[in-house]
Design a protein around this motif. Structure first.
Motif, PDB file in Angstrom:
ATOM      1  N   MET A   1     -23.658  49.295  45.576  1.00  0.00           N
ATOM      2  CA  MET A   1     -24.598  48.276  45.101  1.00  0.00           C
ATOM      3  C   MET A   1     -24.872  48.407  43.611  1.00  0.00           C
ATOM      4  N   GLY A   2     -24.051  49.162  42.901  1.00  0.00           N
ATOM      5  CA  GLY A   2     -24.355  49.466  41.510  1.00  0.00           C
ATOM      6  C   GLY A   2     -24.003  48.338  40.556  1.00  0.00           C
ATOM      7  N   GLY A   3     -24.238  48.592  39.263  1.00  0.00           N
ATOM      8  CA  GLY A   3     -23.930  47.625  38.226  1.00  0.00           C
ATOM      9  C   GLY A   3     -24.990  47.658  37.150  1.00  0.00           C
ATOM     10  N   ARG A   4     -24.622  47.210  35.958  1.00  0.00           N
ATOM     11  CA  ARG A   4     -25.574  47.151  34.868  1.00  0.00           C
ATOM     12  C   ARG A   4     -26.516  45.975  35.060  1.00  0.00           C
ATOM     13  N   LEU A   5     -27.700  46.099  34.478  1.00  0.00           N
ATOM     14  CA  LEU A   5     -28.744  45.094  34.674  1.00  0.00           C
ATOM     15  C   LEU A   5     -28.868  44.184  33.466  1.00  0.00           C
ATOM     16  N   SER A   6     -29.081  42.894  33.726  1.00  0.00           N
ATOM     17  CA  SER A   6     -29.363  41.933  32.657  1.00  0.00           C
ATOM     18  C   SER A   6     -30.468  41.000  33.117  1.00  0.00           C
ATOM     19  N   VAL A   7     -31.326  40.598  32.185  1.00  0.00           N
ATOM     20  CA  VAL A   7     -32.450  39.717  32.486  1.00  0.00           C
ATOM     21  C   VAL A   7     -32.496  38.605  31.447  1.00  0.00           C
ATOM     22  N   LEU A  41     -38.172  29.837  34.296  1.00  0.00           N
ATOM     23  CA  LEU A  41     -37.037  30.225  35.123  1.00  0.00           C
ATOM     24  C   LEU A  41     -36.503  31.555  34.596  1.00  0.00           C
ATOM     25  N   SER A  42     -36.365  32.531  35.495  1.00  0.00           N
ATOM     26  CA  SER A  42     -35.849  33.851  35.128  1.00  0.00           C
ATOM     27  C   SER A  42     -34.714  34.234  36.066  1.00  0.00           C
ATOM     28  N   HIS A  43     -33.720  34.905  35.503  1.00  0.00           N
ATOM     29  CA  HIS A  43     -32.595  35.412  36.287  1.00  0.00           C
ATOM     30  C   HIS A  43     -32.424  36.899  36.021  1.00  0.00           C
ATOM     31  N   ILE A  44     -32.272  37.672  37.076  1.00  0.00           N
ATOM     32  CA  ILE A  44     -31.930  39.088  36.966  1.00  0.00           C
ATOM     33  C   ILE A  44     -30.563  39.273  37.599  1.00  0.00           C
ATOM     34  N   GLY A  45     -29.632  39.863  36.859  1.00  0.00           N
ATOM     35  CA  GLY A  45     -28.297  40.115  37.373  1.00  0.00           C
ATOM     36  C   GLY A  45     -28.006  41.607  37.421  1.00  0.00           C
ATOM     37  N   ILE A  46     -27.474  42.076  38.533  1.00  0.00           N
ATOM     38  CA  ILE A  46     -27.032  43.463  38.675  1.00  0.00           C
ATOM     39  C   ILE A  46     -25.673  43.412  39.354  1.00  0.00           C
ATOM     40  N   ILE A 163     -41.963  43.002  38.529  1.00  0.00           N
ATOM     41  CA  ILE A 163     -40.607  43.535  38.394  1.00  0.00           C
ATOM     42  C   ILE A 163     -39.830  42.781  37.331  1.00  0.00           C
ATOM     43  N   VAL A 164     -39.875  41.451  37.382  1.00  0.00           N
ATOM     44  CA  VAL A 164     -39.145  40.646  36.401  1.00  0.00           C
ATOM     45  C   VAL A 164     -39.634  40.940  34.991  1.00  0.00           C
ATOM     46  N   SER A 165     -40.950  41.005  34.806  1.00  0.00           N
ATOM     47  CA  SER A 165     -41.524  41.249  33.488  1.00  0.00           C
ATOM     48  C   SER A 165     -41.129  42.620  32.945  1.00  0.00           C
ATOM     49  N   ARG A 166     -41.254  43.649  33.780  1.00  0.00           N
ATOM     50  CA  ARG A 166     -40.966  45.000  33.321  1.00  0.00           C
ATOM     51  C   ARG A 166     -39.481  45.216  33.060  1.00  0.00           C
ATOM     52  N   LEU A 167     -38.631  44.681  33.911  1.00  0.00           N
ATOM     53  CA  LEU A 167     -37.197  44.847  33.706  1.00  0.00           C
ATOM     54  C   LEU A 167     -36.736  44.094  32.468  1.00  0.00           C
ATOM     55  N   ALA A 168     -37.351  42.944  32.189  1.00  0.00           N
ATOM     56  CA  ALA A 168     -37.006  42.196  30.977  1.00  0.00           C
ATOM     57  C   ALA A 168     -37.324  43.010  29.724  1.00  0.00           C
ATOM     58  N   GLN A 169     -38.408  43.781  29.778  1.00  0.00           N
ATOM     59  CA  GLN A 169     -38.823  44.574  28.621  1.00  0.00           C
ATOM     60  C   GLN A 169     -37.968  45.819  28.426  1.00  0.00           C
ATOM     61  N   ASP A 180     -29.554  50.220  40.312  1.00  0.00           N
ATOM     62  CA  ASP A 180     -29.292  50.124  41.754  1.00  0.00           C
ATOM     63  C   ASP A 180     -30.582  50.242  42.552  1.00  0.00           C
ATOM     64  N   PHE A 181     -31.479  51.145  42.127  1.00  0.00           N
ATOM     65  CA  PHE A 181     -32.761  51.280  42.815  1.00  0.00           C
ATOM     66  C   PHE A 181     -33.540  49.974  42.732  1.00  0.00           C
ATOM     67  N   TRP A 182     -33.584  49.353  41.560  1.00  0.00           N
ATOM     68  CA  TRP A 182     -34.345  48.110  41.405  1.00  0.00           C
ATOM     69  C   TRP A 182     -33.709  46.961  42.174  1.00  0.00           C
ATOM     70  N   LYS A 183     -32.403  46.984  42.299  1.00  0.00           N
ATOM     71  CA  LYS A 183     -31.740  45.979  43.132  1.00  0.00           C
ATOM     72  C   LYS A 183     -32.226  46.101  44.577  1.00  0.00           C
ATOM     73  N   ARG A 184     -32.286  47.310  45.074  1.00  0.00           N
ATOM     74  CA  ARG A 184     -32.758  47.527  46.440  1.00  0.00           C
ATOM     75  C   ARG A 184     -34.236  47.170  46.572  1.00  0.00           C
ATOM     76  N   ALA A 185     -35.023  47.472  45.550  1.00  0.00           N
ATOM     77  CA  ALA A 185     -36.453  47.153  45.593  1.00  0.00           C
ATOM     78  C   ALA A 185     -36.680  45.645  45.633  1.00  0.00           C
ATOM     79  N   ILE A 186     -35.884  44.892  44.882  1.00  0.00           N
ATOM     80  CA  ILE A 186     -35.994  43.431  44.874  1.00  0.00           C
ATOM     81  C   ILE A 186     -35.644  42.872  46.250  1.00  0.00           C
ATOM     82  N   VAL A 187     -34.526  43.349  46.799  1.00  0.00           N
ATOM     83  CA  VAL A 187     -34.124  42.901  48.141  1.00  0.00           C
ATOM     84  C   VAL A 187     -35.210  43.223  49.148  1.00  0.00           C
ATOM     85  N   ASP A 188     -35.745  44.431  49.075  1.00  0.00           N
ATOM     86  CA  ASP A 188     -36.780  44.871  50.012  1.00  0.00           C
ATOM     87  C   ASP A 188     -38.016  43.990  49.914  1.00  0.00           C
TER      88      ASP A 188
END
Length: 324
Positions: A1-7, A41-46, A163-169, A180-188
Motif C-alpha cells: 500500500m506504499g507510495g509517496r504522498l501528494s496533496v 476541492l482537495s485531492h490526496i494521492g498516495i 488529516i487533509v489540512s495537516r498532510l497539506a502542510q 502508508d500509515f496515513w493511507k490506512r488511516a484515511i481508509v479506516d
C-alpha cells in the motif's frame, strides 16, 4: 500500500470545478439552484490510491461513467437538503460503493460535502483483510449503500478535515512508511460506517489470544520505528478487527488501537528525548507517527508519561547545558 504522498487543494468558482470531484474521473455536472457556486476541492494521492474531499454551496446533478477498473467508496459528510445516489437516499456519514465501470448518478438538493476514495478492486483483499465478505472483490461488483450511525458523521467530517489540512502542510516531510500509515488511516476513517454496519463476528476459528498477541508484537518489532495501523495487522494475520480486539483485550485489558497508540507514543518519547530542540519539532515527530490533532496528542502523551512532549524535547537540552 506504499507510495509517496501528494496533496492539492483549490477553491471552486462555478460548477465546472466539480467535473473533477473525484480524482482521476470526469463527472458531468449541472447546477440546480440559482446563485454562484462556490466551494473547495482537495485531492490526496498516495501511489495509485486517492482521496477527494469537496464541499459546495448549491444544489447540483452529477453523472459519471467509469472508464477504468477503479472502485469508488464515497461518504456524504454533510448536507443541508436531500441527497440521492442511484436509488438510495443518503444521510450524513452514509457510505456508497460505486463498482468499476458502473454509470453513476447523484442529486444534491443543497449545500453538501463529501469524501471519496478511489482504488483498485484488487486492494480490497488487503484493506478488508479478516472480513470474509468485504475482502472478496465480488462483494464490490454491485452498488450498495451502508447506513451510518448518526454519531459517526461529526467525528468523520472533523477528522478528515484535519488529516487533509495537516498532510497539506507537511507532505514533503513524510516518509513512504508514514504515507502508508496515513493511507490506512484515511481508509479506516471512511469505512468505519461499513464496519459498524456488519453483523457481530461470533463464529470462525482464531489463534489463541496470547499467541496472536505475541505474533503481533514480533511484527511490530520488525517494523521498527515506522507506525503500524490496525488494518495492517488484520491484513498480516488474516484476522477480523473484532477478533484482534478480543485477543488484545483478553491479554492486556485494552484494545489493539489503544495498544498501538501507546506504542507510537513511546516511539515519540524516545525520539524527542534523543533530539535537539532546535533541530526537531514536536509537530513533525507526531505526524510521522500518525497523530494529526496536536491538542489531543498532547493529552494522550501527558496522560501516559506525566509530562508534555515539549518538556521531553526541552529536558535533554537543559541537561546538556548543565553538564557543559
Amino acid at each position: 500500500m506504499g507510495g509517496r504522498l501528494s496533496v492539492s487543494s483549490c477553491d471552486l468558482d462555478g460548477f465546472e470545478g466539480l467535473h473533477h470531484a473525484v480524482q482521476g474521473s470526469y463527472v458531468d455536472v449541472m447546477q440546480l439552484r440559482r446563485g454562484k457556486l462556490r466551494g473547495t476541492l482537495s485531492h490526496i494521492g498516495i501511489g495509485d490510491f486517492s482521496l477527494s474531499v469537496g464541499s459546495f454551496n448549491l444544489g447540483v446533478r452529477t453523472q459519471r461513467t467509469s472508464s477504468d477498473d477503479k472502485l469508488i467508496v464515497g461518504m456524504l459528510l454533510s448536507a443541508e437538503d436531500r441527497v440521492t445516489h442511484f436509488a438510495f437516499d443518503m444521510r450524513p456519514a452514509d457510505v456508497l460503493a460505486i463498482p468499476p465501470a458502473i454509470e453513476h448518478d447523484g442529486t444534491f438538493h443543497g449545500a453538501s460535502s463529501y469524501a471519496a476514495l478511489r482504488f483498485d478492486l484488487s486492494e480490497v483483499a488487503s484493506i478488508f483483510a479478516g472480513e470474509a465478505r468485504l475482502s472478496d472483490p465480488a462483494t464490490w461488483c454491485e452498488k450498495n449503500r451502508y447506513r451510518a450511525d448518526p454519531a459517526v458523521a461529526a467525528v468523520t467530517a472533523r477528522r478528515l478535515s484535519q488529516i487533509v489540512s495537516r498532510l497539506a502542510q507537511h507532505q514533503d516531510a513524510l516518509s513512504e512508511f508514514s504515507a502508508d500509515f496515513w493511507k490506512r488511516a484515511i481508509v479506516d476513517c471512511i469505512t468505519a460506517t461499513i464496519f459498524q454496519s456488519l453483523p457481530l463476528d461470533e463464529t470462525g476459528t482464531l489463534p489463541s489470544a496470547l499467541r496472536l498477541v505475541h505474533n503481533v508484537e514480533d511484527y511490530l518489532a520488525a517494523a521498527g520505528a515506522r507506525p503500524v495501523h490496525v488494518s495492517e495487522l488484520c491484513a498480516a494475520f488474516r484476522v477480523s478487527r473484532r477478533g484482534l480486539h478480543r485477543a488484545f483485550h483478553d491479554v492486556f485489558g485494552i484494545g489493539p488501537v489503544t495498544f498501538l497508540r501507546y506504542k507510537r507514543l513511546c516511539a515519540i518519547h524516545s525520539t524527542l528525548k534523543e533530539s535537539s530542540p532546535g533541530k526537531t519539532t514536536v509537530a513533525e515527530v507526531a505526524l510521522q507517527q500518525g497523530f494529526v490533532e496536536l491538542g489531543r496528542f498532547s493529552q494522550y502523551y501527558f496522560a501516559l508519561f506525566g509530562e508534555y512532549p515539549s518538556e521531553t524535547l526541552g529536558l535533554r537540552g537543559r541537561r546538556v547545558a548543565l553538564a557543559a
